[in-house]
Design a protein around this motif. Structure first.
Motif, PDB file in Angstrom:
ATOM      1  N   HIS A  53       2.612  -6.117 -16.209  1.00  0.00           N
ATOM      2  CA  HIS A  53       3.615  -5.415 -15.404  1.00  0.00           C
ATOM      3  C   HIS A  53       3.964  -6.224 -14.157  1.00  0.00           C
ATOM      4  O   HIS A  53       3.092  -6.815 -13.517  1.00  0.00           O
ATOM      5  N   VAL A  54       5.251  -6.239 -13.830  1.00  0.00           N
ATOM      6  CA  VAL A  54       5.729  -6.982 -12.657  1.00  0.00           C
ATOM      7  C   VAL A  54       6.604  -6.129 -11.750  1.00  0.00           C
ATOM      8  O   VAL A  54       7.263  -6.650 -10.858  1.00  0.00           O
ATOM      9  N   ASN A  55       6.626  -4.808 -11.954  1.00  0.00           N
ATOM     10  CA  ASN A  55       7.542  -3.930 -11.230  1.00  0.00           C
ATOM     11  C   ASN A  55       8.955  -4.184 -11.752  1.00  0.00           C
ATOM     12  O   ASN A  55       9.116  -4.626 -12.884  1.00  0.00           O
ATOM     13  N   GLY A  56      10.004  -3.920 -10.971  1.00  0.00           N
ATOM     14  CA  GLY A  56      11.362  -4.105 -11.466  1.00  0.00           C
ATOM     15  C   GLY A  56      12.358  -4.232 -10.337  1.00  0.00           C
ATOM     16  O   GLY A  56      12.080  -3.868  -9.184  1.00  0.00           O
ATOM     17  N   ILE A  57      13.519  -4.749 -10.662  1.00  0.00           N
ATOM     18  CA  ILE A  57      14.611  -4.860  -9.687  1.00  0.00           C
ATOM     19  C   ILE A  57      14.967  -3.454  -9.181  1.00  0.00           C
ATOM     20  O   ILE A  57      15.053  -2.510  -9.956  1.00  0.00           O
ATOM     21  N   GLY A  58      15.185  -3.328  -7.895  1.00  0.00           N
ATOM     22  CA  GLY A  58      15.584  -2.039  -7.333  1.00  0.00           C
ATOM     23  C   GLY A  58      14.607  -0.933  -7.648  1.00  0.00           C
ATOM     24  O   GLY A  58      14.992   0.205  -7.916  1.00  0.00           O
ATOM     25  N   ASN A  59      13.316  -1.232  -7.584  1.00  0.00           N
ATOM     26  CA  ASN A  59      12.278  -0.290  -8.012  1.00  0.00           C
ATOM     27  C   ASN A  59      12.080   0.833  -6.993  1.00  0.00           C
ATOM     28  O   ASN A  59      12.622   0.805  -5.888  1.00  0.00           O
ATOM     29  N   LYS A  60      11.252   1.803  -7.382  1.00  0.00           N
ATOM     30  CA  LYS A  60      10.984   2.959  -6.519  1.00  0.00           C
ATOM     31  C   LYS A  60       9.862   2.690  -5.515  1.00  0.00           C
ATOM     32  O   LYS A  60       9.565   3.531  -4.671  1.00  0.00           O
ATOM     33  N   PHE A  61       9.236   1.522  -5.612  1.00  0.00           N
ATOM     34  CA  PHE A  61       8.147   1.185  -4.714  1.00  0.00           C
ATOM     35  C   PHE A  61       8.658   0.307  -3.572  1.00  0.00           C
ATOM     36  O   PHE A  61       9.862   0.149  -3.378  1.00  0.00           O
ATOM     37  N   CYS A  62       7.731  -0.299  -2.825  1.00  0.00           N
ATOM     38  CA  CYS A  62       8.115  -1.062  -1.636  1.00  0.00           C
ATOM     39  C   CYS A  62       8.391  -2.530  -1.932  1.00  0.00           C
ATOM     40  O   CYS A  62       8.868  -3.252  -1.062  1.00  0.00           O
ATOM     41  N   GLU A  63       8.107  -2.987  -3.139  1.00  0.00           N
ATOM     42  CA  GLU A  63       8.224  -4.416  -3.432  1.00  0.00           C
ATOM     43  C   GLU A  63       9.685  -4.846  -3.497  1.00  0.00           C
ATOM     44  O   GLU A  63      10.511  -4.199  -4.142  1.00  0.00           O
ATOM     45  N   ASP A  64       9.999  -5.973  -2.872  1.00  0.00           N
ATOM     46  CA  ASP A  64      11.386  -6.431  -2.881  1.00  0.00           C
ATOM     47  C   ASP A  64      11.679  -7.229  -4.154  1.00  0.00           C
ATOM     48  O   ASP A  64      10.783  -7.658  -4.875  1.00  0.00           O
ATOM     49  N   ASP A  65      12.967  -7.426  -4.403  1.00  0.00           N
ATOM     50  CA  ASP A  65      13.402  -8.051  -5.649  1.00  0.00           C
ATOM     51  C   ASP A  65      12.930  -9.493  -5.774  1.00  0.00           C
ATOM     52  O   ASP A  65      12.613  -9.957  -6.881  1.00  0.00           O
ATOM     53  N   ASP A  66      12.878 -10.232  -4.671  1.00  0.00           N
ATOM     54  CA  ASP A  66      12.423 -11.622  -4.736  1.00  0.00           C
ATOM     55  C   ASP A  66      10.985 -11.696  -5.237  1.00  0.00           C
ATOM     56  O   ASP A  66      10.638 -12.572  -6.050  1.00  0.00           O
ATOM     57  N   SER A  67      10.150 -10.784  -4.762  1.00  0.00           N
ATOM     58  CA  SER A  67       8.754 -10.765  -5.193  1.00  0.00           C
ATOM     59  C   SER A  67       8.648 -10.418  -6.672  1.00  0.00           C
ATOM     60  O   SER A  67       7.861 -11.022  -7.419  1.00  0.00           O
ATOM     61  N   VAL A  68       9.435  -9.440  -7.112  1.00  0.00           N
ATOM     62  CA  VAL A  68       9.431  -9.044  -8.525  1.00  0.00           C
ATOM     63  C   VAL A  68       9.793 -10.231  -9.414  1.00  0.00           C
ATOM     64  O   VAL A  68       9.127 -10.515 -10.422  1.00  0.00           O
ATOM     65  N   MET A  69      10.842 -10.940  -9.043  1.00  0.00           N
ATOM     66  CA  MET A  69      11.290 -12.046  -9.879  1.00  0.00           C
ATOM     67  C   MET A  69      10.295 -13.204  -9.865  1.00  0.00           C
ATOM     68  O   MET A  69      10.085 -13.866 -10.894  1.00  0.00           O
ATOM     69  N   ALA A  70       9.674 -13.459  -8.726  1.00  0.00           N
ATOM     70  CA  ALA A  70       8.641 -14.502  -8.680  1.00  0.00           C
ATOM     71  C   ALA A  70       7.486 -14.146  -9.610  1.00  0.00           C
ATOM     72  O   ALA A  70       6.924 -15.021 -10.289  1.00  0.00           O
ATOM     73  N   SER A  71       7.141 -12.866  -9.676  1.00  0.00           N
ATOM     74  CA  SER A  71       6.060 -12.417 -10.557  1.00  0.00           C
ATOM     75  C   SER A  71       6.436 -12.620 -12.017  1.00  0.00           C
ATOM     76  O   SER A  71       5.625 -13.101 -12.822  1.00  0.00           O
ATOM     77  N   ALA A  72       7.651 -12.240 -12.379  1.00  0.00           N
ATOM     78  CA  ALA A  72       8.090 -12.374 -13.765  1.00  0.00           C
ATOM     79  C   ALA A  72       8.152 -13.836 -14.188  1.00  0.00           C
ATOM     80  O   ALA A  72       7.723 -14.205 -15.293  1.00  0.00           O
ATOM     81  N   ARG A  73       8.688 -14.682 -13.312  1.00  0.00           N
ATOM     82  CA  ARG A  73       8.756 -16.106 -13.643  1.00  0.00           C
ATOM     83  C   ARG A  73       7.358 -16.694 -13.809  1.00  0.00           C
ATOM     84  O   ARG A  73       7.141 -17.571 -14.659  1.00  0.00           O
TER      85      ARG A  73
END
Length: 417
Positions: free
Chosen positions: A304-324
């Motif tokens: 799991h890496v969260n998601g773009i525009g998620n309901k939590f506090c993580e920003d999109d840049d962090s999500v994408m870095a995790s997925a990559r």
């Protein structure tokens, strides 16, 4: 350097960074707070950690974390450091690697902030780990999904449904064209929905659907528990014709995950619940880039890496870095890719941005409310995500594609940004 493990940290200290880095290196290898007779020069050369690099970034007037010391300057230095250890200190052991790169260093008095940013591992260490058994290619083979993301969902409500209720919902999802279904991390083996009864009821539905359509939906059953329980639960899922099981990583730990992986014949879906406690403070804990490497080595096929525009506090840049990071080879000779799972408040609305920023269809896009709460029902919810991905991958704006696709049009209206 390929016989050494290297770790990169973001460090804040009330002391000179070279001093704090040496303290960390000593604490995490051959040294202690004072010289002792056994720590000879030869031993330090053979087993001591080395400070490989220090980069000073800035100074601040207040420490991030309480309880840290200061050299009397009233200033706190921030920077990036790299420390290395000989592999011989702990051998090819993931649990002991963890104790080395993330053990008794966060609480040192010389540290007022410390975050593990990355870990670089020798080929011999990586080769000794089981790694993902299925990964991206195996997951696609098991589900029969090629050329696009897997469209997935989470059984909601997460708790409270009986095995029969759960199976009825799975039947509707299968009929609606879903690729992947997972238990919520809160649903395990409670008295209202025992694991064995849930597996038997759900797999009867999945098998029936596969017999009629030739397409077996992947269901990740949450088997989180003690090691013997997880092995037995895995075997039940396998006997019932299932293809996937799920474990909560922070609950079972590296040893539990390794034991499960070495036993498993099914895909391992890894849930990161509790991740926020390790990551939310930017000056304490872990970067996901470092954290996910250990779990891939332990055998996670999906992460799991969260998601773009998620309901939590993580920003999109962090999500994408995790997925990559999940889709980046661990080493040139050992790729060990894991399939990133996008989830948390997902719907057709986030698809275009996800595709644009990731540039890969090798993911599971899991939407709970984004499918279940679609105004046209579950089948329409599934269709809306597929249509959104068709549009994104073809370079067509979602709003344009939605003119001729009702399900997507309704989803865009229902799930506002």
């Amino acid at each position: 350097m390929d016989d050494r493990v290297r770790a990169v940290y973001r460090l804040e200290s009330g002391y000179a960074l070279d001093h704090a880095a040496r303290v960390i290196a000593g604490e995490q290898s051959s040294g202690t707070f004072v010289a002792v007779p056994g720590e000879t020069a030869e031993l330090r050369e053979r087993a001591g950690a080395r400070v490989e690099r220090i980069t000073l970034l800035e100074e601040v007037e207040q420490p991030t974390l309480p309880g840290a010391g200061n050299d009397g300057s009233g200033r706190w230095r921030r920077g990036e450091i790299e420390i290395s250890w000989p592999l011989g200190n702990f051998g090819p052991s993931l649990p002991n690697l963890l104790a080395t790169v993330a053990g008794n260093l966060f609480e040192l008095r010389e540290v007022s902030g410390l975050r593990l940013l990355d870990v670089h591992l020798p080929a011999a260490f990586v080769a000794a780990q089981p790694g993902p058994q299925f990964g991206v290619g195996g997951t696609r083979a098991l589900t029969g999904v090629a050329g696009r993301p897997l469209i997935g969902t989470i059984i909601k409500p997460s708790v409270g449904l009986s095995p029969e209720d759960t199976a009825a919902l799975v039947a509707e999802l299968c009929q609606g064209g879903i690729d992947f279904i997972k238990d919520d991390e809160l649903q395990a083996d409670g008295p209202h929905c025992p694991f064995a009864a849930r597996v038997r009821a759900v797999m009867a539905v999945v098998r029936d659907h596969a017999e009629r359509t030739g397409r077996k939906v992947m269901v990740a059953f949450n088997l989180t528990g003690e090691v013997d329980e997880m092995r037995a639960r895995h075997d039940l899922v396998r006997a019932e014709g299932g293809t996937c099981v799920m474990a909560s990583l922070n609950s079972v730990g590296l040893s539990g995950m390794l034991a499960l992986r070495r036993h498993a014949e099914l895909c391992l879906h890894a849930h990161r619940n509790g991740w926020g406690a390790l990551s939310r403070c930017p000056w304490l804990g872990w970067s996901y880039v470092a954290w996910q490497k250990l779990w891939r080595l332990a055998g996670a096929d999906h992460l799991h890496v969260n998601g773009i525009g998620n309901k939590f506090c993580e920003d999109d840049d962090s999500v994408m870095a995790s997925a990559r990071a999940c889709l980046a080879p661990l080493r040139p000779e050992h790729s060990l890719l894991a399939m990133p799972v996008f989830s948390s408040g997902q719907s057709a609305r986030q698809v275009a941005a996800t595709w644009q920023r990731l540039g890969s269809a090798d993911l599971i896009h899991a939407a709970g409310g984004g499918i279940m709460a679609h105004p046209g029902g579950i089948a329409a919810g599934v269709a809306s995500l597929r249509q959104a991905w068709e549009a994104a991958m073809a370079g067509i704006p979602a709003e344009t594609y939605a003119r001729d696709h009702r399900e997507l049009r309704e989803a865009l209206a229902r799930y506002r940004a």
